[in-house]
Design a protein around this motif. Sequence first.
Motif, mmCIF file in Angstrom:
data_model
loop_
_atom_site.group_PDB
_atom_site.id
_atom_site.type_symbol
_atom_site.label_atom_id
_atom_site.label_comp_id
_atom_site.label_asym_id
_atom_site.label_seq_id
_atom_site.Cartn_x
_atom_site.Cartn_y
_atom_site.Cartn_z
ATOM 1 N N SER A 67 0.821 -1.021 -0.077
ATOM 2 C CA SER A 67 -0.002 -0.080 -0.099
ATOM 3 C C SER A 67 0.975 1.126 0.099
ATOM 4 C CB SER A 67 -0.832 0.000 1.192
ATOM 5 O OG SER A 67 -0.301 -0.098 2.335
ATOM 6 N N HIS A 68 2.009 1.302 0.758
ATOM 7 C CA HIS A 68 2.907 2.445 0.659
ATOM 8 C C HIS A 68 3.549 2.637 -0.532
ATOM 9 C CE1 HIS A 68 6.677 4.733 1.259
ATOM 10 N NE2 HIS A 68 7.085 3.435 1.143
ATOM 11 N N VAL A 69 3.930 1.517 -1.301
ATOM 12 C CA VAL A 69 4.736 1.664 -2.510
ATOM 13 C C VAL A 69 3.703 2.414 -3.603
ATOM 14 C CG1 VAL A 69 5.883 0.179 -4.297
ATOM 15 C CG2 VAL A 69 6.484 -0.167 -1.908
ATOM 16 N N GLU A 70 2.431 1.644 -3.314
ATOM 17 C CA GLU A 70 1.467 1.993 -4.496
ATOM 18 C C GLU A 70 1.070 3.438 -4.330
ATOM 19 O OE1 GLU A 70 0.818 0.213 -7.351
ATOM 20 O OE2 GLU A 70 2.436 -0.853 -6.318
ATOM 21 N N ALA A 71 1.064 3.886 -3.221
ATOM 22 C CA ALA A 71 0.744 5.387 -2.902
ATOM 23 C C ALA A 71 1.722 6.308 -3.237
ATOM 24 C CB ALA A 71 0.302 5.524 -1.648
ATOM 25 N N THR A 72 2.987 5.661 -3.067
ATOM 26 C CA THR A 72 4.343 6.629 -3.621
ATOM 27 C C THR A 72 4.254 6.373 -5.126
ATOM 28 O OG1 THR A 72 5.173 6.034 -1.504
ATOM 29 C CG2 THR A 72 6.670 6.630 -3.418
#
Length: 338
Positions: free
Chosen positions: A287-292
């Motif tokens: 989720s962090h990577v996709e948001a970034t």
Amino acid sequence: MSKSTCTVTINGKKIKANVGDTLIDAGLGGRLVLPHDCCSGQCETCRVRVLNGKVDSFGTEEKSTVLGCLAVLEGDAEISYDPVPIVKTVKGTVANIRKIKDDYLEVRVKTVRPVSWLPGQYLRATFSGYPARDYSPTTPLNLDAEEDVIVFHIKVYPNSIVSSKLGTEIAPGHKVKLRGPFGNGFLRRQPEPIVLTSTGTGFAPIWAIAVAAILGQPDRDLRLIVGSRTRDGLYMRDAIRWLRNRSVSVTLTASDGDGDTVMAARPYELLGELTPDHVIYSAGAPSHVEATRDVARQAGATFYADPFFVAEESGNLKLLASSLLRKAKTPFAATAAG
């Protein structure tokens, strides 16, 4: 019915292929192995640049790059990829297991011969008697690197098949096989400013990238955003001090942050103003990577990532992501075990 043929040029080598071949299959047909691992759109290892020609990205396009395991040829094309170390299997033994914070371990593996990897890549570790797991090798937090020793940061999950056994059933002297390296989220020696973001033990590859960039390109603009679910998960304080002593901008954030020394925002909310010149590296929770990735894409910035799932849950998620990628020709960013 015979298939239509075309020519694909890969890093300058011309290869005859069939229209409809994936880029990986086209390369293999010409005895040229593109870097790859999962072949299901998860790991990003096979991301290549399309220089010109007809390639259907199947929703994996990022700037001028696509995933070679899913993108297919529609006609003549030219692609390229960055040189990476050859994938090999190396034997070793657990040299040391050290608790660096509650539920976080540093595991050192002594190998029988050197293991080549680029900062940001990952290795597949198989502790004898246990299933394989993907971990990112990293620089020791206190920089006390040892010859032929690979260092991992591993979060311990209660009742997990592998991590919960570290320090008990898996102890110093335990046999290990390491295979790799894999991954596309490795440091490139570009001049553009870098922003590094991580959550949890995603800090391991980000820390390796940061150290290599600082030592190899000391004048390159660099900043880090390091996140965790809670402040207790910020296990890397020694590394943060080392970075700040070298005037590197580091922002810490956690859900229970105080808003002063530790922010309470999500890492992607702290990226600030980005331009197409920025190069973003991200590691950690999907989720962090996709948001970034979304923020980087909106800014037109270059983005690299090898995110990971909790291994016990990754199988179904990988199948789901692969299925979605194959069903739709719309942008969908699959993530990797790391």
